[in-house]
Design an enzyme around this catalytic site. Structure first.
Site, PDB file in Angstrom:
ATOM      1  N   ALA A   1      -4.533   7.562  -4.813  1.00  0.00           N
ATOM      2  CA  ALA A   1      -3.128   7.191  -4.962  1.00  0.00           C
ATOM      3  C   ALA A   1      -3.092   5.710  -5.332  1.00  0.00           C
ATOM      4  CB  ALA A   1      -2.362   7.454  -3.669  1.00  0.00           C
TER       5      ALA A   1
ATOM      6  N   GLY B   1       0.827  -1.208   0.000  1.00  0.00           N
ATOM      7  CA  GLY B   1       0.000   0.000   0.000  1.00  0.00           C
ATOM      8  C   GLY B   1       0.852   1.244   0.000  1.00  0.00           C
ATOM      9  N   ASN B   2       0.207   2.378   0.288  1.00  0.00           N
ATOM     10  CA  ASN B   2       0.933   3.638   0.345  1.00  0.00           C
ATOM     11  C   ASN B   2       0.368   4.503   1.470  1.00  0.00           C
ATOM     12  OD1 ASN B   2      -1.381   5.162  -0.775  1.00  0.00           O
ATOM     13  ND2 ASN B   2      -0.850   4.151  -2.703  1.00  0.00           N
ATOM     14  N   HIS B   3       0.910   5.701   1.616  1.00  0.00           N
ATOM     15  CA  HIS B   3       0.576   6.551   2.760  1.00  0.00           C
ATOM     16  C   HIS B   3      -0.628   7.457   2.527  1.00  0.00           C
ATOM     17  CE1 HIS B   3       4.105   5.366   5.008  1.00  0.00           C
ATOM     18  NE2 HIS B   3       4.881   5.630   3.976  1.00  0.00           N
ATOM     19  N   SER B   4      -1.338   7.303   1.427  1.00  0.00           N
ATOM     20  CA  SER B   4      -2.462   8.205   1.158  1.00  0.00           C
ATOM     21  C   SER B   4      -3.535   8.091   2.240  1.00  0.00           C
ATOM     22  CB  SER B   4      -3.082   7.874  -0.207  1.00  0.00           C
ATOM     23  OG  SER B   4      -4.224   8.666  -0.438  1.00  0.00           O
TER      24      SER B   4
END
Length: 408
Positions: free
Chosen positions: A274, A206-209
């Site tokens: 994102a 995943g990502n930090h969005s």
């Protein structure tokens, strides 16, 4: 700044206590003006304790101070919540039979009505006409949320959450012209949040969005009159904005499917999510165990380029040729080019009408309440987006979007 919080006589009056606290904790001088009926739900002592100011309902209290004139003139914002059908009817007619309605006639600042009532009352022709009159007079009238009402009833007419009321009030304090009712009849499709690409039943890439910017766009677009559908990945936001239809997804493939399915029915598409560039080729059926030999390599494959795909489909049967498409680029500078240079290159590759470019990393953009960046137009025009709340940025982006939507 000076904020007047007007409280109508509805069951949702208790929620306004949190709205008052929002403005006082921001350092504003808050005066609460309840109607007589509102005091049947929340007592004056509560409003006085939260605001730190005396509370009265009557024009004839403190006559020597001409309170309705003085308070109305010095106000920087008036928020009326819950705005009942009766209160809006009196305000639309220019009545001045209590301190709140009299003060409304002297206020020259942004005035935001936050309706709350049963669905039948909200949809009644008299209420519809009164809302139109208030908007014609320059006031902002929010569209209520849908959900549980008094008793077992459910439907449109629920008061938006206090946090949302506070955010929109902050927006009007910062930018009084931020909520024109100029997107009525426009269908807006927005993606938000990060995608999660499963590795096994427990783990994902995943990502930090946080989804805050996409949710802010949905919130502001809905209150500017648009019919908004929000396709939401993983976010830190607590719930859907008022008057917004929400669809939840996890992966980039799911997001692509939902956006593509709804694109043909949209006048504006905003890809604020994102989206992960890659996903695992395979997903393990059971949790991957930690072995003595260390982790096994993870083979990745490329996710669909959703934004580019939507642009390619425009003008075909899938998406109308006049559909406005907006992309986002979260960029970092590197040895080859700066953030803005990478954004310009991405705009050329994607072919969308507008591209919002944000610098990320070092505590910027992802997960923060504030943001800054640039808005790049397909014609080469570039507009700076000054640092401010993500709600403020949303209003500036939607100004440019509204200018591109064909006459309706």
């Amino acid at each position: 700044m000076h904020v007047i919080v007007g409280v109508g006589g509805g069951i949702a009056a208790y929620k306004v206590c949190s709205v008052i606290r929002h403005f006082t904790e921001a350092g504003h001088d808050v005066r609460v003006m309840p109607t007589r009926s509102a005091l049947n739900f929340v007592g004056a002592a509560t409003f006085e304790a939260l605001s730190g100011n005396p509370v009265t309902t009557e024009v004839f209290d403190d006559v020597d101070e001409v309170a309705h004139v003085a308070l109305g003139r010095q106000a920087d914002l008036v928020v009326i919540a819950p705005a009942t059908a009766d209160l809006m009817a009196r305000a639309a007619a220019g009545r001045a039979d209590d301190l709140l309605t009299a003060s409304l006639l002297t206020a020259r600042c942004p005035v935001m009505f936050v309706p709350a009532m049963h669905t039948e009352m909200w949809e009644h022709p008299a209420t519809v006409a009164n809302v139109a009159t208030l908007r014609a007079h320059g006031s902002t009238v929010l569209t209520p949320a849908s959900g549980r009402l008094t008793g077992a009833d459910t439907g449109a007419g629920r008061l938006p959450e206090p946090t949302e009321i506070g955010l929109l009030g902050d927006l009007l304090l910062t930018r009084p012209e931020a909520l024109p009712y100029d997107l009525a009849g426009v269908r807006v499709l927005i993606s938000a949040g990060g995608t999660r690409e499963a590795l096994d039943p427990v783990r994902y890439l995943g990502n930090h969005s946080s989804g805050k910017q996409g949710y802010a766009l949905a919130r502001v677009a809905a209150q500017r009159g648009a019919a908004v559908t929000l396709v939401s990945g993983a976010v830190s936001e607590p719930g859907a904005p008022a008057a917004v239809d929400i669809v939840h997804v996890d992966s980039a493939v799911e997001l692509s499917r939902e956006m593509t399915a709804r694109a043909a029915d949209s006048d504006v598409i905003i890809m604020a999510a994102a989206v992960a560039d890659f996903r695992p080729v395979g997903v393990a059926d059971a949790k991957i165990k930690k072995g003595a030999e260390g982790p096994a390599p993870i083979e990745l494959t490329t996710n669909p380029d959703i934004l580019a795909g939507l642009v390619r489909a425009r003008g075909a049967d899938e998406i109308g040729a006049s559909t406005v498409i907006v992309g986002f680029a979260a960029e970092t500078g590197d040895a080859d080019a700066g953030v803005l240079d990478h954004g310009r290159a991405k705009l050329r590759r994607k072919g969308c009408d507008l591209l919002v470019v944000n610098a990320v990393g070092e505590g910027r953009a992802f997960g923060t309440a504030d943001n800054a960046g640039w808005l790049l137009h397909a014609d080469g025009t570039e507009t700076g987006l000054p640092y401010g709340s993500k709600t403020l940025m949303a209003s500036r982006i939607l100004d440019e979007v509204a200018a591109l939507v064909p006459d309706r």
